[in-house]
Design a protein around this motif. Structure first.
Motif, PDB file in Angstrom:
ATOM      1  N   ASP A  95      -9.655  74.917  94.150  1.00 17.67           N
ATOM      2  CA  ASP A  95      -8.780  75.650  95.048  1.00 17.67           C
ATOM      3  C   ASP A  95      -7.694  76.349  94.233  1.00 17.67           C
ATOM      4  OD1 ASP A  95      -7.089  73.617  94.253  1.00 17.67           O
ATOM      5  OD2 ASP A  95      -6.671  72.880  96.277  1.00 17.67           O
ATOM      6  N   ASP A  96      -6.783  77.014  94.886  1.00 14.17           N
ATOM      7  CA  ASP A  96      -5.766  77.792  94.178  1.00 14.17           C
ATOM      8  C   ASP A  96      -4.822  76.920  93.359  1.00 14.17           C
ATOM      9  OD1 ASP A  96      -6.815  80.073  95.260  1.00 14.17           O
ATOM     10  OD2 ASP A  96      -5.358  80.200  96.905  1.00 14.17           O
ATOM     11  N   GLN A  97      -4.644  75.655  93.759  1.00  7.89           N
ATOM     12  CA  GLN A  97      -3.726  74.758  93.053  1.00  7.89           C
ATOM     13  C   GLN A  97      -4.407  73.952  91.947  1.00  7.89           C
ATOM     14  OE1 GLN A  97      -3.637  74.909  96.643  1.00  7.89           O
ATOM     15  NE2 GLN A  97      -2.066  76.463  96.256  1.00  7.89           N
ATOM     16  N   LEU A  98      -5.701  74.117  91.791  1.00  7.86           N
ATOM     17  CA  LEU A  98      -6.491  73.350  90.814  1.00  7.86           C
ATOM     18  C   LEU A  98      -6.396  71.846  91.072  1.00  7.86           C
ATOM     19  CD1 LEU A  98      -5.611  75.211  87.450  1.00  7.86           C
ATOM     20  CD2 LEU A  98      -7.601  75.562  88.931  1.00  7.86           C
ATOM     21  N   THR A  99      -6.299  71.471  92.350  1.00 11.48           N
ATOM     22  CA  THR A  99      -6.217  70.049  92.698  1.00 11.48           C
ATOM     23  C   THR A  99      -7.370  69.576  93.579  1.00 11.48           C
ATOM     24  OG1 THR A  99      -4.761  70.570  94.563  1.00 11.48           O
ATOM     25  CG2 THR A  99      -3.699  69.934  92.483  1.00 11.48           C
ATOM     26  N   THR A 100      -8.083  70.484  94.208  1.00  9.69           N
ATOM     27  CA  THR A 100      -9.257  70.117  95.005  1.00  9.69           C
ATOM     28  C   THR A 100     -10.443  70.920  94.503  1.00  9.69           C
ATOM     29  OG1 THR A 100      -7.916  69.623  96.971  1.00  9.69           O
ATOM     30  CG2 THR A 100     -10.272  69.997  97.307  1.00  9.69           C
ATOM     31  N   TRP A 101     -11.457  70.198  94.069  1.00 13.21           N
ATOM     32  CA  TRP A 101     -12.623  70.833  93.470  1.00 13.21           C
ATOM     33  C   TRP A 101     -13.848  70.573  94.345  1.00 13.21           C
ATOM     34  CZ3 TRP A 101     -13.071  73.345  88.572  1.00 13.21           C
ATOM     35  CH2 TRP A 101     -11.851  73.484  87.895  1.00 13.21           C
ATOM     36  N   THR A 102     -14.529  71.641  94.709  1.00  9.22           N
ATOM     37  CA  THR A 102     -15.778  71.541  95.466  1.00  9.22           C
ATOM     38  C   THR A 102     -16.941  71.565  94.486  1.00  9.22           C
ATOM     39  OG1 THR A 102     -14.811  72.650  97.380  1.00  9.22           O
ATOM     40  CG2 THR A 102     -17.220  72.578  97.241  1.00  9.22           C
ATOM     41  N   ILE A 103     -17.760  70.529  94.541  1.00 10.74           N
ATOM     42  CA  ILE A 103     -18.894  70.404  93.618  1.00 10.74           C
ATOM     43  C   ILE A 103     -20.186  70.477  94.430  1.00 10.74           C
ATOM     44  CG2 ILE A 103     -20.024  68.929  91.923  1.00 10.74           C
ATOM     45  CD1 ILE A 103     -17.272  67.697  91.391  1.00 10.74           C
ATOM     46  N   ARG A 104     -20.999  71.439  94.114  1.00 13.15           N
ATOM     47  CA  ARG A 104     -22.280  71.607  94.803  1.00 13.15           C
ATOM     48  C   ARG A 104     -23.394  71.074  93.908  1.00 13.15           C
ATOM     49  NH1 ARG A 104     -20.563  74.333  99.061  1.00 13.15           N
ATOM     50  NH2 ARG A 104     -18.817  75.791  98.768  1.00 13.15           N
ATOM     51  N   LEU A 105     -24.340  70.385  94.533  1.00 10.52           N
ATOM     52  CA  LEU A 105     -25.397  69.689  93.805  1.00 10.52           C
ATOM     53  C   LEU A 105     -26.731  70.391  93.947  1.00 10.52           C
ATOM     54  CD1 LEU A 105     -24.567  66.019  94.891  1.00 10.52           C
ATOM     55  CD2 LEU A 105     -23.716  67.267  92.886  1.00 10.52           C
ATOM     56  N   ARG A 106     -27.553  70.176  92.952  1.00 14.89           N
ATOM     57  CA  ARG A 106     -28.918  70.698  92.956  1.00 14.89           C
ATOM     58  C   ARG A 106     -29.697  70.066  94.116  1.00 14.89           C
ATOM     59  NH1 ARG A 106     -31.137  73.255  88.817  1.00 14.89           N
ATOM     60  NH2 ARG A 106     -29.387  72.617  87.499  1.00 14.89           N
ATOM     61  N   GLN A 107     -30.484  70.849  94.826  1.00 17.70           N
ATOM     62  CA  GLN A 107     -31.259  70.334  95.949  1.00 17.70           C
ATOM     63  C   GLN A 107     -32.665  69.950  95.499  1.00 17.70           C
ATOM     64  OE1 GLN A 107     -30.948  72.391  99.680  1.00 17.70           O
ATOM     65  NE2 GLN A 107     -28.979  73.340  99.163  1.00 17.70           N
ATOM     66  N   GLY A 108     -33.288  69.065  96.248  1.00 16.48           N
ATOM     67  CA  GLY A 108     -34.659  68.661  95.964  1.00 16.48           C
ATOM     68  C   GLY A 108     -34.793  67.627  94.870  1.00 16.48           C
ATOM     69  N   LEU A 156     -19.616  67.711  97.555  1.00 20.05           N
ATOM     70  CA  LEU A 156     -18.507  66.772  97.621  1.00 20.05           C
ATOM     71  C   LEU A 156     -17.243  67.440  97.144  1.00 20.05           C
ATOM     72  CD1 LEU A 156     -18.489  64.283  94.651  1.00 20.05           C
ATOM     73  CD2 LEU A 156     -20.365  65.875  94.900  1.00 20.05           C
ATOM     74  N   GLU A 157     -16.108  66.878  97.566  1.00 22.08           N
ATOM     75  CA  GLU A 157     -14.808  67.348  97.124  1.00 22.08           C
ATOM     76  C   GLU A 157     -14.142  66.254  96.301  1.00 22.08           C
ATOM     77  OE1 GLU A 157     -13.341  70.411 100.675  1.00 22.08           O
ATOM     78  OE2 GLU A 157     -12.373  68.456 100.420  1.00 22.08           O
ATOM     79  N   LEU A 158     -13.685  66.635  95.119  1.00 19.56           N
ATOM     80  CA  LEU A 158     -12.922  65.721  94.283  1.00 19.56           C
ATOM     81  C   LEU A 158     -11.492  66.220  94.209  1.00 19.56           C
ATOM     82  CD1 LEU A 158     -15.243  64.819  91.258  1.00 19.56           C
ATOM     83  CD2 LEU A 158     -14.776  63.492  93.314  1.00 19.56           C
ATOM     84  N   VAL A 159     -10.548  65.316  94.414  1.00 23.31           N
ATOM     85  CA  VAL A 159      -9.126  65.650  94.399  1.00 23.31           C
ATOM     86  C   VAL A 159      -8.496  65.064  93.142  1.00 23.31           C
ATOM     87  CG1 VAL A 159      -6.929  65.404  95.620  1.00 23.31           C
ATOM     88  CG2 VAL A 159      -9.065  65.669  96.919  1.00 23.31           C
ATOM     89  N   THR A 160      -7.708  65.859  92.445  1.00 24.06           N
ATOM     90  CA  THR A 160      -7.026  65.382  91.238  1.00 24.06           C
ATOM     91  C   THR A 160      -5.592  64.966  91.579  1.00 24.06           C
ATOM     92  OG1 THR A 160      -6.325  67.629  90.645  1.00 24.06           O
ATOM     93  CG2 THR A 160      -8.416  66.850  89.734  1.00 24.06           C
ATOM     94  N   VAL A 161      -5.034  64.090  90.767  1.00 16.34           N
ATOM     95  CA  VAL A 161      -3.679  63.603  91.025  1.00 16.34           C
ATOM     96  C   VAL A 161      -2.628  64.656  90.685  1.00 16.34           C
ATOM     97  CG1 VAL A 161      -4.318  61.191  90.708  1.00 16.34           C
ATOM     98  CG2 VAL A 161      -3.573  62.526  88.732  1.00 16.34           C
ATOM     99  N   LYS A 162      -2.996  65.637  89.875  1.00 18.37           N
ATOM    100  CA  LYS A 162      -2.130  66.763  89.546  1.00 18.37           C
ATOM    101  C   LYS A 162      -3.040  67.926  89.160  1.00 18.37           C
ATOM    102  CE  LYS A 162      -0.150  64.270  86.408  1.00 18.37           C
ATOM    103  NZ  LYS A 162       0.714  63.736  85.304  1.00 18.37           N
TER     104      LYS A 162
END
Length: 508
Positions: A95-108, A156-162
């Protein structure tokens, strides 16, 4: 002491036991009786007594790491030039704050037992890594796992502490994915990687190709992987034809086999260093003049020539010279005994200084390096008594505890070194490098989205550490792997790259 023939005999027996264990079913099936299957016999660094099945805690054996890299998918790996190569993950979007990252996974993608690999499995695996922080040096310390979540089966979404711009690199190589809810780790755990374990045990494993793996088909149907702690025994296994690959052999062995047409040496350039470590919170190393004097009294060329036998390059007190963020244009520190003596006199040691330096024999040449270093410091008026501790206790009783000792780094990224050893709250701050302004500058760098600006900022931090810190990085040696001339495709990059051997091929 066990003789070399005895060690080779034990190795031969071990390889025989691996082959005999192929009938055991641990997620696959053995080849039909009487059928010959092309097999790569790989002897890796590892103590059999400490071999494990759990991929998420501390992984001290290269043999374990290599087995995990064959059995389990990871989100990404790092290429030799430091670039990210997505694996199970296809994208990392902040995201714009570099604190929430969206990770998309390979299908199949499926585990070897047929279950699909889902985002829930990935988040479960990352949570286990976070829960075992005390074992793995806080590998997931930059994440708020409670705030992280599954979006759907492939997201999935991964959130960083900063703010943290290098999340993809933080999730590279060690993020081994296992099925959600796995609780038993006294046996092999189901994976979705290029191979599956079909026999043997954690010390002597048989792995067969996973024909349903999503990636490029591995060229070798079977790999026999064995943990052997002694570098000479590993090398002799290849020389005698009992194995095809021996990882991390000594420079002396490489010189001995030079010219043998049946063997080849794979160089992993500048990945091994034995820095001398000084604690900044203890006398006399709390005085920056003493630290600089020791660095100036070091004959780096002699150490490089006699410890690594020239297989490497001079060190310049930079901990990660192969990292893309390593500062360029830093003048090479050269020996100046006269200046070292002046600094010692200014620090109140005009009549000399007496120190004790700890070392061990865990890696080839660590003890030799300490002995040479002690003699070099003696020329500047520093008397050094070298003590050698056994490998089985050195990393628990000397490492990060003694005032002055021989350390080890293996080509990992600077951000990993900072997380483990350099920040004020690092789990293993071995030099007591506690600087709040340095920590703040590091956080600011990691919050910088522009890669070029971030690398420049990280380079300045490394330059400060070089000039004022407690590491004497005298040289960086090549990683040396010995192989049969029939072997091709062995990894030649730094860090954890050596574990990803699924594309190694046996020709002929």
């Amino acid at each position: 002491m066990i003789s070399l023939p005895a060690r080779l005999g034990a190795l031969a027996l071990g390889l025989a036991l691996v082959t005999a264990g192929c009938g055991a079913d641990a997620g696959g099936s053995a080849a039909p009786a009487g059928q010959t299957v092309q097999t790569l016999r790989y002897v890796a660094v590892g103590a059999p007594a400490t071999a494990i099945y759990d991929p998420h805690g501390g992984v001290g054996n290269q043999s374990d790491l290599t087995r995990f890299a064959l059995m389990y998918d990871v989100l990404a790996t790092l290429q030799p030039d430091g670039a990210l190569e997505p694996r199970l993950a296809t994208s990392f979007e902040p995201d714009d704050q570099l604190t929430t990252w969206t990770i998309r996974l390979r299908q199949g993608v499926t585990f070897t037992d047929g279950r699909p690999v889902r985002a829930a499995d990935v988040l479960f695996s990352l949570n286990r890594i976070a829960d075992k922080a005390a074992e793995n040096f806080g590998r997931m310390a930059m994440f708020d796992m409670d705030a992280s979540r599954v979006v759907d089966d492939h997201t999935l979404e991964l959130v960083t502490v900063k703010p943290y711009a290098e999340v993809p690199r933080a999730l590279a190589s060690f993020t081994f994915v296992i099925p959600e809810g796995t609780t038993a780790f006294d046996r092999p755990v189901v994976g979705s990687g290029p191979y599956r374990m079909t026999g043997g045990n954690a010390q002597r494993a048989v792995l067969e190709r996973n024909e349903r793996w999503w990636g490029e088909r591995p060229p070798t149907p079977r790999i026999e992987l064995m943990a052997v702690p002694d570098p000479q025994a590993r090398a002799q296994a290849v020389i005698s034809g009992q194995a095809d690959v021996a990882s991390s052999v000594s420079p002396a062995t490489v010189q001995q086999v030079s010219g043998n047409p049946g063997l080849k040496v794979v160089h992993r350039p500048a990945v091994t260093m034995y820095p001398f470590v000084m604690r900044l919170d203890r006398e006399p190393f709390d005085d920056p003049r003493v630290r600089e004097a020791i660095k100036l009294a070091t004959d780096r060329q002699e150490l490089l020539d006699k410890v690594f036998l020239g297989y490497g390059k001079l060190g310049n007190d930079l901990l990660t010279p192969a990292d893309p963020s390593s500062p360029a244009g830093v003048p090479q520190r050269t020996r100046d005994v006269a200046r070292a003596k002046e600094l010692l006199a200014q620090a109140g040691h005009a009549d000399g200084l007496t120190l004790e330096l700890a070392t061990t024999t865990s890696y080839p040449g660590m003890d030799t390096a300490a002995t040479l270093f002690a003699r070099q410091l003696g020329e500047a008026g520093i008397t050094v008594r070298v003590t050698t501790a056994p490998p089985d206790t050195y990393w628990t009783k000397v490492f990060a505890q003694s005032d002055f000792y021989t350390g080890f780094f293996g080509g990992i990224p600077f951000t990993d070194v900072a997380r483990v050893s350099l920040l004020s709250d690092s789990p293993t701050n071995e030099t007591a490098w506690h600087r709040k302004d340095w920590d703040a500058a590091y956080d600011e760098a990691m919050a910088t989205e522009d890669e070029a600006r971030r690398r420049e900022a990280l380079g300045k931090l490394q330059r400060e550490l070089r000039d004022e810190g407690g590491y004497v990085v005298w040289g960086v040696g090549d990683g040396l792997d010995l192989a049969s001339s029939r072997v091709s495709g062995l990894p030649d990059g730094p860090g954890f790259d050596l574990a990803f051997i699924e594309q190694v091929r046996l020709d002929g």
